[in-house]
Motif scaffolding. Structure first.
Motif, PDB file in Angstrom:
ATOM      1  N   ARG A  66      -8.330  13.649 -12.087  1.00  0.00           N
ATOM      2  CA  ARG A  66      -9.756  13.422 -11.865  1.00  0.00           C
ATOM      3  C   ARG A  66     -10.580  14.128 -12.933  1.00  0.00           C
ATOM      4  O   ARG A  66     -11.642  13.661 -13.325  1.00  0.00           O
ATOM      5  N   ASP A  67     -10.098  15.288 -13.390  1.00  0.00           N
ATOM      6  CA  ASP A  67     -10.806  16.097 -14.385  1.00  0.00           C
ATOM      7  C   ASP A  67      -9.772  16.650 -15.354  1.00  0.00           C
ATOM      8  O   ASP A  67      -9.109  17.651 -15.071  1.00  0.00           O
ATOM      9  N   ASP A  68      -9.608  15.989 -16.490  1.00  0.00           N
ATOM     10  CA  ASP A  68      -8.561  16.397 -17.427  1.00  0.00           C
ATOM     11  C   ASP A  68      -8.797  17.805 -17.971  1.00  0.00           C
ATOM     12  O   ASP A  68      -7.845  18.559 -18.179  1.00  0.00           O
ATOM     13  N   SER A  69     -10.059  18.188 -18.188  1.00  0.00           N
ATOM     14  CA  SER A  69     -10.337  19.509 -18.752  1.00  0.00           C
ATOM     15  C   SER A  69      -9.926  20.626 -17.795  1.00  0.00           C
ATOM     16  O   SER A  69      -9.265  21.592 -18.194  1.00  0.00           O
ATOM     17  N   ALA A  70     -10.306  20.489 -16.524  1.00  0.00           N
ATOM     18  CA  ALA A  70      -9.988  21.531 -15.544  1.00  0.00           C
ATOM     19  C   ALA A  70      -8.491  21.612 -15.301  1.00  0.00           C
ATOM     20  O   ALA A  70      -7.910  22.709 -15.268  1.00  0.00           O
ATOM     21  N   LEU A  71      -7.831  20.461 -15.136  1.00  0.00           N
ATOM     22  CA  LEU A  71      -6.393  20.487 -14.901  1.00  0.00           C
ATOM     23  C   LEU A  71      -5.651  20.962 -16.146  1.00  0.00           C
ATOM     24  O   LEU A  71      -4.657  21.685 -16.049  1.00  0.00           O
ATOM     25  N   GLY A  72      -6.148  20.580 -17.315  1.00  0.00           N
ATOM     26  CA  GLY A  72      -5.541  21.059 -18.551  1.00  0.00           C
ATOM     27  C   GLY A  72      -5.622  22.566 -18.684  1.00  0.00           C
ATOM     28  O   GLY A  72      -4.656  23.221 -19.111  1.00  0.00           O
ATOM     29  N   ARG A  73      -6.770  23.149 -18.314  1.00  0.00           N
ATOM     30  CA  ARG A  73      -6.907  24.612 -18.378  1.00  0.00           C
ATOM     31  C   ARG A  73      -5.911  25.290 -17.450  1.00  0.00           C
ATOM     32  O   ARG A  73      -5.308  26.316 -17.797  1.00  0.00           O
ATOM     33  N   PHE A  74      -5.727  24.712 -16.247  1.00  0.00           N
ATOM     34  CA  PHE A  74      -4.756  25.307 -15.316  1.00  0.00           C
ATOM     35  C   PHE A  74      -3.369  25.338 -15.939  1.00  0.00           C
ATOM     36  O   PHE A  74      -2.707  26.381 -15.941  1.00  0.00           O
ATOM     37  N   TRP A  75      -2.914  24.208 -16.474  1.00  0.00           N
ATOM     38  CA  TRP A  75      -1.555  24.142 -16.989  1.00  0.00           C
ATOM     39  C   TRP A  75      -1.383  24.962 -18.274  1.00  0.00           C
ATOM     40  O   TRP A  75      -0.327  25.542 -18.512  1.00  0.00           O
ATOM     41  N   ALA A  76      -2.416  25.047 -19.082  1.00  0.00           N
ATOM     42  CA  ALA A  76      -2.336  25.899 -20.264  1.00  0.00           C
ATOM     43  C   ALA A  76      -2.170  27.360 -19.857  1.00  0.00           C
ATOM     44  O   ALA A  76      -1.350  28.099 -20.425  1.00  0.00           O
ATOM     45  N   GLU A  77      -2.936  27.799 -18.861  1.00  0.00           N
ATOM     46  CA  GLU A  77      -2.806  29.171 -18.372  1.00  0.00           C
ATOM     47  C   GLU A  77      -1.456  29.377 -17.686  1.00  0.00           C
ATOM     48  O   GLU A  77      -0.817  30.424 -17.838  1.00  0.00           O
ATOM     49  N   ALA A  78      -1.013  28.385 -16.932  1.00  0.00           N
ATOM     50  CA  ALA A  78       0.247  28.506 -16.203  1.00  0.00           C
ATOM     51  C   ALA A  78       1.429  28.681 -17.147  1.00  0.00           C
ATOM     52  O   ALA A  78       2.338  29.471 -16.882  1.00  0.00           O
ATOM     53  N   LEU A  79       1.411  27.957 -18.267  1.00  0.00           N
ATOM     54  CA  LEU A  79       2.537  27.961 -19.194  1.00  0.00           C
ATOM     55  C   LEU A  79       2.364  28.933 -20.351  1.00  0.00           C
ATOM     56  O   LEU A  79       3.307  29.183 -21.104  1.00  0.00           O
ATOM     57  N   GLY A  80       1.145  29.450 -20.531  1.00  0.00           N
ATOM     58  CA  GLY A  80       0.873  30.294 -21.694  1.00  0.00           C
ATOM     59  C   GLY A  80       0.788  29.493 -22.976  1.00  0.00           C
ATOM     60  O   GLY A  80       1.124  29.992 -24.051  1.00  0.00           O
ATOM     61  N   TRP A  81       0.336  28.246 -22.872  1.00  0.00           N
ATOM     62  CA  TRP A  81       0.246  27.338 -24.017  1.00  0.00           C
ATOM     63  C   TRP A  81      -1.204  27.162 -24.448  1.00  0.00           C
ATOM     64  O   TRP A  81      -2.132  27.668 -23.814  1.00  0.00           O
ATOM     65  N   GLY A  82      -1.404  26.410 -25.526  1.00  0.00           N
ATOM     66  CA  GLY A  82      -2.733  26.166 -26.052  1.00  0.00           C
ATOM     67  C   GLY A  82      -3.282  24.816 -25.621  1.00  0.00           C
ATOM     68  O   GLY A  82      -2.556  23.954 -25.110  1.00  0.00           O
ATOM     69  N   LEU A  83      -4.574  24.631 -25.852  1.00  0.00           N
ATOM     70  CA  LEU A  83      -5.295  23.413 -25.476  1.00  0.00           C
ATOM     71  C   LEU A  83      -5.840  22.719 -26.706  1.00  0.00           C
ATOM     72  O   LEU A  83      -6.287  23.359 -27.656  1.00  0.00           O
ATOM     73  N   SER A  84      -5.832  21.386 -26.669  1.00  0.00           N
ATOM     74  CA  SER A  84      -6.518  20.595 -27.689  1.00  0.00           C
ATOM     75  C   SER A  84      -6.927  19.284 -27.035  1.00  0.00           C
ATOM     76  O   SER A  84      -6.612  19.034 -25.865  1.00  0.00           O
ATOM     77  N   SER A  85      -7.630  18.447 -27.776  1.00  0.00           N
ATOM     78  CA  SER A  85      -8.038  17.152 -27.239  1.00  0.00           C
ATOM     79  C   SER A  85      -8.052  16.126 -28.353  1.00  0.00           C
ATOM     80  O   SER A  85      -8.514  16.406 -29.457  1.00  0.00           O
ATOM     81  N   GLU A  86      -7.533  14.934 -28.043  1.00  0.00           N
ATOM     82  CA  GLU A  86      -7.565  13.838 -29.014  1.00  0.00           C
ATOM     83  C   GLU A  86      -8.737  12.910 -28.789  1.00  0.00           C
ATOM     84  O   GLU A  86      -8.903  11.922 -29.495  1.00  0.00           O
ATOM     85  N   GLY A  87      -9.589  13.239 -27.776  1.00  0.00           N
ATOM     86  CA  GLY A  87     -10.754  12.416 -27.501  1.00  0.00           C
ATOM     87  C   GLY A  87     -11.257  12.650 -26.095  1.00  0.00           C
ATOM     88  O   GLY A  87     -10.619  13.360 -25.301  1.00  0.00           O
ATOM     89  N   PRO A  88     -12.409  12.074 -25.734  1.00  0.00           N
ATOM     90  CA  PRO A  88     -12.968  12.260 -24.389  1.00  0.00           C
ATOM     91  C   PRO A  88     -11.983  11.808 -23.314  1.00  0.00           C
ATOM     92  O   PRO A  88     -11.343  10.765 -23.439  1.00  0.00           O
ATOM     93  N   GLY A  89     -11.856  12.613 -22.265  1.00  0.00           N
ATOM     94  CA  GLY A  89     -10.994  12.248 -21.156  1.00  0.00           C
ATOM     95  C   GLY A  89      -9.534  12.553 -21.356  1.00  0.00           C
ATOM     96  O   GLY A  89      -8.704  12.201 -20.510  1.00  0.00           O
ATOM     97  N   VAL A  90      -9.180  13.226 -22.443  1.00  0.00           N
ATOM     98  CA  VAL A  90      -7.776  13.544 -22.721  1.00  0.00           C
ATOM     99  C   VAL A  90      -7.665  15.017 -23.124  1.00  0.00           C
ATOM    100  O   VAL A  90      -8.378  15.471 -24.022  1.00  0.00           O
ATOM    101  N   THR A  91      -6.792  15.753 -22.466  1.00  0.00           N
ATOM    102  CA  THR A  91      -6.513  17.143 -22.816  1.00  0.00           C
ATOM    103  C   THR A  91      -5.027  17.293 -23.078  1.00  0.00           C
ATOM    104  O   THR A  91      -4.203  16.839 -22.283  1.00  0.00           O
ATOM    105  N   ASN A  92      -4.693  17.919 -24.194  1.00  0.00           N
ATOM    106  CA  ASN A  92      -3.301  18.126 -24.593  1.00  0.00           C
ATOM    107  C   ASN A  92      -2.934  19.589 -24.431  1.00  0.00           C
ATOM    108  O   ASN A  92      -3.701  20.467 -24.818  1.00  0.00           O
ATOM    109  N   ILE A  93      -1.749  19.859 -23.859  1.00  0.00           N
ATOM    110  CA  ILE A  93      -1.262  21.221 -23.672  1.00  0.00           C
ATOM    111  C   ILE A  93       0.080  21.341 -24.383  1.00  0.00           C
ATOM    112  O   ILE A  93       0.992  20.553 -24.115  1.00  0.00           O
TER     113      ILE A  93
END
Length: 246
Positions: free
Chosen positions: A13-40
């Protein structure tokens, strides 16, 4: 065979919020290839690399009822580390989940959008995988899934029996891909796998090879996109991305 597993895709529902959770959970970094997409992905990661299977979180409309056929298992180094990781994940917004697991040594959690995952007790087999021990897919027939997926990808089939199949990159690094015998239904999945051909292999030719192995084309309303949406013989959806990497 010229396909490799490069990422797990989460519909959100919210790629940014869920992406932040998984980045923190795994100790990984965040990026984005465009609106509505978060890469971990791991910090300093040279994508794609079999040392890690990354996470792609994409915002899409959310149906009222979802059954989960795929999930992540997280690795731990010790019982103390398992307890510390569970406590930290709960602080980040995860919640305890009951999927009928009973009295087991691992802890079942759900991320802030309800995606179920497991924090495993320490197991020797997962000590060199990184934070993600395995990508786990429920299935009716692990032997049939082993036949399809071991032909579909360049990963090695390490174990197969009536209850489980286990694959890993031929380079012996990164997480495992596991298929577990569980009663399943044909349902809309929030989590699926993304495969990528090597740079010298053609996406269309690889998709044709997968169809010959038993995959089917599916329409998820994706429209005109550069990836191809398919389903394996048990209906698990996956995508074949455009060729890339070495």
């Amino acid at each position: 065979m010229a396909l490799r597993l490069v990422q797990v895709n989460f519909k959100a529902r919210d790629d940014s919020a869920l992406g932040r959770f998984w980045a923190e959970a795994l100790g990984w970094g965040l990026s984005s290839e465009g609106p509505g997409v978060t890469n971990i992905e791991p910090l300093g990661f040279n994508w794609p690399d079999p040392a890690a299977v990354c996470i792609d979180v994409v915002t899409v409309p959310d149906p009222e009822t979802v059954r989960y056929r795929a999930h992540l298992d997280l690795a731990t180094r010790s019982v103390a580390h398992q307890a510390e990781l569970v406590a930290r994940l709960l602080e980040l917004g995860a919640s305890l989940a009951d999927v009928g697991q009973g009295d087991v040594p691992w802890t079942v959690l759900a991320d802030p959008e309800g995606n179920v995952f497991c924090v495993l007790e320490p197991r020797e087999i997962y000590q060199d995988t990184g934070p993600i021990a395995a990508v786990v897919v429920n299935c009716a027939d692990p032997r049939a899934m082993a036949r399809f997926w071991s032909e579909a990808m360049d990963w090695d089939l390490l174990e197969v029996n009536d209850d489980q199949a286990r694959l890993r990159s031929a380079k012996g690094v990164g997480p495992y891909l596991e298929f577990l015998r569980v009663p399943v239904e044909t349902v809309w999945n929030r989590v699926h796998l993304d495969l990528m051909p090597y740079s010298n292999h053609d996406q269309a030719a690889e998709a044709a090879r997968l169809r010959a192995l038993g995959a089917k084309d599916i329409d998820l309303g994706q429209g005109d996109v550069p990836w191809l949406c398919l389903a394996d013989p048990e209906g698990n959806e996956f995508c074949v991305l455009a060729s890339g990497g070495s």
